[in-house]
Design a protein around this motif. Sequence first.
Motif, PDB file in Angstrom:
ATOM      1  N   GLU A  32      32.996  99.738  20.888  1.00 37.54           N
ATOM      2  CA  GLU A  32      32.721 100.235  19.546  1.00 37.54           C
ATOM      3  C   GLU A  32      34.000 100.662  18.819  1.00 37.54           C
ATOM      4  O   GLU A  32      34.105 100.529  17.596  1.00 37.54           O
ATOM      5  CB  GLU A  32      31.757 101.411  19.623  1.00 37.54           C
ATOM      6  N   ASN A  33      34.930 101.175  19.566  1.00 34.57           N
ATOM      7  CA  ASN A  33      36.197 101.623  18.967  1.00 34.57           C
ATOM      8  C   ASN A  33      37.253 100.518  18.926  1.00 34.57           C
ATOM      9  O   ASN A  33      38.379 100.751  18.463  1.00 34.57           O
ATOM     10  CB  ASN A  33      36.750 102.834  19.716  1.00 34.57           C
ATOM     11  N   GLY A  34      36.883  99.326  19.410  1.00 35.85           N
ATOM     12  CA  GLY A  34      37.821  98.193  19.382  1.00 35.85           C
ATOM     13  C   GLY A  34      39.028  98.396  20.276  1.00 35.85           C
ATOM     14  O   GLY A  34      40.150  97.963  19.954  1.00 35.85           O
ATOM     15  N   ILE A  35      38.837  99.029  21.452  1.00 39.48           N
ATOM     16  CA  ILE A  35      39.941  99.304  22.381  1.00 39.48           C
ATOM     17  C   ILE A  35      39.946  98.247  23.469  1.00 39.48           C
ATOM     18  O   ILE A  35      38.921  97.997  24.115  1.00 39.48           O
ATOM     19  CB  ILE A  35      39.796 100.706  23.007  1.00 39.48           C
ATOM     20  N   ASP A  36      41.076  97.616  23.684  1.00 38.72           N
ATOM     21  CA  ASP A  36      41.245  96.685  24.794  1.00 38.72           C
ATOM     22  C   ASP A  36      42.669  96.821  25.337  1.00 38.72           C
ATOM     23  O   ASP A  36      43.479  97.598  24.848  1.00 38.72           O
ATOM     24  CB  ASP A  36      40.936  95.257  24.360  1.00 38.72           C
ATOM     25  N   GLY A  37      42.971  96.051  26.374  1.00 39.13           N
ATOM     26  CA  GLY A  37      44.293  96.104  27.011  1.00 39.13           C
ATOM     27  C   GLY A  37      44.202  95.896  28.506  1.00 39.13           C
ATOM     28  O   GLY A  37      43.144  95.599  29.057  1.00 39.13           O
ATOM     29  N   ARG A  38      45.365  96.070  29.168  1.00 41.27           N
ATOM     30  CA  ARG A  38      45.410  95.886  30.624  1.00 41.27           C
ATOM     31  C   ARG A  38      45.716  97.223  31.289  1.00 41.27           C
ATOM     32  O   ARG A  38      46.717  97.874  30.971  1.00 41.27           O
ATOM     33  CB  ARG A  38      46.460  94.852  31.007  1.00 41.27           C
ATOM     34  N   VAL A  39      44.894  97.574  32.250  1.00 41.05           N
ATOM     35  CA  VAL A  39      45.083  98.805  33.013  1.00 41.05           C
ATOM     36  C   VAL A  39      45.756  98.419  34.331  1.00 41.05           C
ATOM     37  O   VAL A  39      45.163  97.700  35.144  1.00 41.05           O
ATOM     38  CB  VAL A  39      43.743  99.516  33.275  1.00 41.05           C
ATOM     39  N   PHE A  40      46.988  98.891  34.538  1.00 40.00           N
ATOM     40  CA  PHE A  40      47.708  98.581  35.775  1.00 40.00           C
ATOM     41  C   PHE A  40      47.319  99.603  36.833  1.00 40.00           C
ATOM     42  O   PHE A  40      47.469 100.817  36.639  1.00 40.00           O
ATOM     43  CB  PHE A  40      49.215  98.607  35.551  1.00 40.00           C
ATOM     44  N   CYS A  41      46.838  99.090  37.952  1.00 36.48           N
ATOM     45  CA  CYS A  41      46.367  99.937  39.051  1.00 36.48           C
ATOM     46  C   CYS A  41      47.127  99.625  40.329  1.00 36.48           C
ATOM     47  O   CYS A  41      47.774  98.576  40.470  1.00 36.48           O
ATOM     48  CB  CYS A  41      44.867  99.741  39.269  1.00 36.48           C
ATOM     49  N   GLN A  42      47.041 100.547  41.278  1.00 32.95           N
ATOM     50  CA  GLN A  42      47.715 100.396  42.565  1.00 32.95           C
ATOM     51  C   GLN A  42      46.821 100.963  43.654  1.00 32.95           C
ATOM     52  O   GLN A  42      46.166 101.987  43.455  1.00 32.95           O
ATOM     53  CB  GLN A  42      49.067 101.126  42.542  1.00 32.95           C
ATOM     54  N   PHE A  43      46.820 100.317  44.810  1.00 35.73           N
ATOM     55  CA  PHE A  43      46.027 100.804  45.943  1.00 35.73           C
ATOM     56  C   PHE A  43      46.733 100.418  47.231  1.00 35.73           C
ATOM     57  O   PHE A  43      47.743  99.691  47.227  1.00 35.73           O
ATOM     58  CB  PHE A  43      44.600 100.231  45.902  1.00 35.73           C
ATOM     59  N   THR A  44      46.200 100.931  48.332  1.00 32.29           N
ATOM     60  CA  THR A  44      46.786 100.676  49.649  1.00 32.29           C
ATOM     61  C   THR A  44      45.871  99.775  50.446  1.00 32.29           C
ATOM     62  O   THR A  44      44.659 100.042  50.545  1.00 32.29           O
ATOM     63  CB  THR A  44      47.009 101.991  50.422  1.00 32.29           C
ATOM     64  N   VAL A  45      46.451  98.710  51.005  1.00 26.33           N
ATOM     65  CA  VAL A  45      45.720  97.833  51.909  1.00 26.33           C
ATOM     66  C   VAL A  45      45.996  98.304  53.327  1.00 26.33           C
ATOM     67  O   VAL A  45      47.146  98.272  53.785  1.00 26.33           O
ATOM     68  CB  VAL A  45      46.143  96.371  51.730  1.00 26.33           C
ATOM     69  N   ASN A  46      44.992  98.785  54.025  1.00 31.05           N
ATOM     70  CA  ASN A  46      45.149  99.349  55.357  1.00 31.05           C
ATOM     71  C   ASN A  46      45.332  98.261  56.408  1.00 31.05           C
ATOM     72  O   ASN A  46      45.272  97.056  56.115  1.00 31.05           O
ATOM     73  CB  ASN A  46      43.951 100.236  55.688  1.00 31.05           C
ATOM     74  N   THR A  47      45.552  98.696  57.645  1.00 32.84           N
ATOM     75  CA  THR A  47      45.776  97.738  58.734  1.00 32.84           C
ATOM     76  C   THR A  47      44.530  96.894  59.040  1.00 32.84           C
ATOM     77  O   THR A  47      44.651  95.806  59.599  1.00 32.84           O
ATOM     78  CB  THR A  47      46.203  98.495  60.004  1.00 32.84           C
ATOM     79  N   ASP A  48      43.359  97.397  58.653  1.00 37.02           N
ATOM     80  CA  ASP A  48      42.139  96.601  58.866  1.00 37.02           C
ATOM     81  C   ASP A  48      41.752  95.796  57.626  1.00 37.02           C
ATOM     82  O   ASP A  48      40.708  95.145  57.600  1.00 37.02           O
ATOM     83  CB  ASP A  48      40.968  97.517  59.266  1.00 37.02           C
ATOM     84  N   GLY A  49      42.594  95.841  56.549  1.00 37.57           N
ATOM     85  CA  GLY A  49      42.329  95.067  55.343  1.00 37.57           C
ATOM     86  C   GLY A  49      41.546  95.811  54.286  1.00 37.57           C
ATOM     87  O   GLY A  49      41.385  95.300  53.169  1.00 37.57           O
ATOM     88  N   SER A  50      41.056  97.012  54.580  1.00 38.97           N
ATOM     89  CA  SER A  50      40.281  97.767  53.600  1.00 38.97           C
ATOM     90  C   SER A  50      41.197  98.362  52.536  1.00 38.97           C
ATOM     91  O   SER A  50      42.409  98.493  52.736  1.00 38.97           O
ATOM     92  CB  SER A  50      39.496  98.878  54.299  1.00 38.97           C
ATOM     93  N   VAL A  51      40.611  98.737  51.385  1.00 35.49           N
ATOM     94  CA  VAL A  51      41.358  99.272  50.252  1.00 35.49           C
ATOM     95  C   VAL A  51      41.118 100.773  50.161  1.00 35.49           C
ATOM     96  O   VAL A  51      39.980 101.236  50.289  1.00 35.49           O
ATOM     97  CB  VAL A  51      40.934  98.564  48.947  1.00 35.49           C
ATOM     98  N   SER A  52      42.188 101.538  49.892  1.00 35.90           N
ATOM     99  CA  SER A  52      42.086 102.999  49.748  1.00 35.90           C
ATOM    100  C   SER A  52      43.160 103.478  48.787  1.00 35.90           C
ATOM    101  O   SER A  52      44.060 102.715  48.399  1.00 35.90           O
ATOM    102  CB  SER A  52      42.224 103.694  51.109  1.00 35.90           C
ATOM    103  N   ASP A  53      43.053 104.745  48.401  1.00 34.50           N
ATOM    104  CA  ASP A  53      44.043 105.377  47.513  1.00 34.50           C
ATOM    105  C   ASP A  53      44.211 104.604  46.205  1.00 34.50           C
ATOM    106  O   ASP A  53      45.338 104.338  45.759  1.00 34.50           O
ATOM    107  CB  ASP A  53      45.406 105.522  48.214  1.00 34.50           C
ATOM    108  N   VAL A  54      43.116 104.253  45.577  1.00 38.07           N
ATOM    109  CA  VAL A  54      43.176 103.525  44.307  1.00 38.07           C
ATOM    110  C   VAL A  54      43.554 104.501  43.201  1.00 38.07           C
ATOM    111  O   VAL A  54      42.976 105.590  43.090  1.00 38.07           O
ATOM    112  CB  VAL A  54      41.812 102.851  43.995  1.00 38.07           C
ATOM    113  N   GLN A  55      44.522 104.113  42.351  1.00 34.84           N
ATOM    114  CA  GLN A  55      44.967 104.984  41.273  1.00 34.84           C
ATOM    115  C   GLN A  55      45.500 104.144  40.109  1.00 34.84           C
ATOM    116  O   GLN A  55      45.913 103.004  40.301  1.00 34.84           O
ATOM    117  CB  GLN A  55      46.052 105.952  41.754  1.00 34.84           C
TER     118      GLN A  55
END
Length: 230
Positions: free
Chosen positions: A160-183
């Motif tokens: 509705e406010n016409g907001i778009d763009g790219r949100v840069f994110c970072q996370f940790t890939v653990n030794t078993d392949g799972s994702v954690s610490d997303v920010q």
Amino acid sequence: MEIKKTPKADLEKDISLSFFMGAVIALAILFVGFEWGEEDIQVATDSGVAAVIDEEEIEMTVQNEPPPPLPEPEVVREPDILEIVEDEVKVENIQIASSEDDVSQAQVDTYVPPIEEEEEEVDENYVFVTVEKMPEFPGGDNALLKWISEHISYPTIAQENGIDGRVFCQFTVNTDGSVSDVQVVRPVDPSLDREALRVLKLVPKFKPGEQRGKPVRVKYSVPVRFQLQR
């Protein structure tokens, strides 16, 4: 009746004459004594000033200083003569192994075991930024972006406010392949940032990264794009 004196009886006249003669003789003796004592003294007068000079001359003695010692002669050292010796070494008493036992014993004596390098222990809790083998999403990066676009929902308030763009994110890939610490590393809008975090927490497992052949935890960055159709 008047008393008369004879000339012989006039003693006062003789006494005064004798005293005068004695004084003259004494002065003469005294004068002669002064003249006799001043014979060895010469009186020089110059412009009315008298100076007494002793006839005896004082002999001045000059001490001759000994001559300085002569410098020691420099000793010229003859150059060392290098004697060239032929490099021939005679080896005596060479023992040659005459049997297989002797040969094996010689090999044991000269054998040097190889140095084994100790492998560094990798801390499982340490998070690497770059490793020998980076984490990989099944199918590659394009498959990851496709999965995100299929599971993301564009927030209504942002539309509705016409907001778009790219949100840069970072996370940790653990030794078993799972994702954690997303920010979120580079935000765009609170509504878009929350949606990006929600989707990345649902990402399937990666193939974990490896360092020295062992799985390790690795940081992974990905952009989440929000675009309005205009």
